[in-house]
Design a protein around this motif. Structure first.
Motif, PDB file in Angstrom:
ATOM      1  N   MET A  69       0.826  -1.214   0.000  1.00  0.00           N
ATOM      2  CA  MET A  69       0.000   0.000   0.000  1.00  0.00           C
ATOM      3  C   MET A  69       0.857   1.260   0.000  1.00  0.00           C
ATOM      4  O   MET A  69       0.545   2.225  -0.697  1.00  0.00           O
ATOM      5  N   HIS A  70       1.916   1.269   0.788  1.00  0.00           N
ATOM      6  CA  HIS A  70       2.802   2.437   0.809  1.00  0.00           C
ATOM      7  C   HIS A  70       3.369   2.699  -0.588  1.00  0.00           C
ATOM      8  O   HIS A  70       3.432   3.846  -1.031  1.00  0.00           O
ATOM      9  N   LEU A  71       3.757   1.646  -1.289  1.00  0.00           N
ATOM     10  CA  LEU A  71       4.303   1.817  -2.639  1.00  0.00           C
ATOM     11  C   LEU A  71       3.223   2.266  -3.625  1.00  0.00           C
ATOM     12  O   LEU A  71       3.474   3.124  -4.481  1.00  0.00           O
ATOM     13  N   PRO A  76       6.762   7.530  -6.231  1.00  0.00           N
ATOM     14  CA  PRO A  76       6.681   8.375  -7.426  1.00  0.00           C
ATOM     15  C   PRO A  76       6.445   7.586  -8.707  1.00  0.00           C
ATOM     16  O   PRO A  76       5.895   8.101  -9.665  1.00  0.00           O
ATOM     17  N   ASP A  77       6.830   6.304  -8.725  1.00  0.00           N
ATOM     18  CA  ASP A  77       6.607   5.502  -9.933  1.00  0.00           C
ATOM     19  C   ASP A  77       5.428   4.530  -9.777  1.00  0.00           C
ATOM     20  O   ASP A  77       5.336   3.540 -10.490  1.00  0.00           O
TER      21      ASP A  77
END
Length: 179
Positions: A69-71, A76-77
């Motif tokens: 979830m954090h990713l 940014p990508d």
């Protein structure tokens, strides 16, 4: 509700759980179901397929649901930081629920899952989407379920500054609006 048009990504390292969820989704008409065994595989799929909804387990080997979830929300990508996400887990302690909420999940579903629970969460995501907000420490769906027009009190945290976000523009929250 046209569930047959949804593209759903299931992220769970437990094959039996994925099979159960696939059967529930197929029973309600979902025809496009994609599977991943951890968050890394899910991110790869999100880059290849325009997914409408993600159902992810919280605890997985490899990249778990919280890190995933954090990713999705903050990287940014990220292939789609606005994708609606339902976190599914057997770990429903208040701490874990808050951890998932703070990571940016839209909905939370506790195991054992039921068809009714899955249908309810999908319907909430599709028919009642919450706006996304951005603060210094959070990006994701507004954690409030609804605005109460009768509320006349102070904001809970005066220092909070939230920005409502949509795909086109960001707007500052009115200073008297409760956060």
């Amino acid at each position: 509700m046209r569930f047959d048009l949804l593209k759903v990504l299931l992220v769970d390292d437990n094959q039996h759980m994925r099979i159960l969820l696939i059967e529930i989704l197929r029973a309600i008409g979902v025809r496009h179901v994609f599977e991943a065994t951890d968050g890394a595989e899910a991110l790869s799929l999100l880059r290849k397929v325009a997914i409408d909804v993600v159902l992810t387990d919280l605890s997985m080997n490899g990249l778990d649901g919280i890190d995933f979830m954090h990713l999705v929300r903050r990287s940014p990508d990220s292939p789609n930081p606005f994708v609606p996400v339902v976190m599914i887990t057997g770990h429903s302690t208040e701490r874990r629920v808050h951890e998932a909420r703070d990571a940016g999940v839209n909905e939370f579903l506790t195991k054992p899952v039921t068809a009714r629970g899955v249908i309810h969460r999908l319907t909430l995501l599709v028919e009642n989407p919450r706006p996304f907000i951005r603060t210094e420490t959070y990006f994701g769906p507004d954690r409030r379920r609804r605005d109460d027009p009768r509320y006349r009190g102070e904001r809970r945290r005066e220092e909070d500054r939230a920005t409502y976000v949509d795909d086109v523009q960001e707007q500052r929250v009115h200073p008297t609006r409760r956060i």
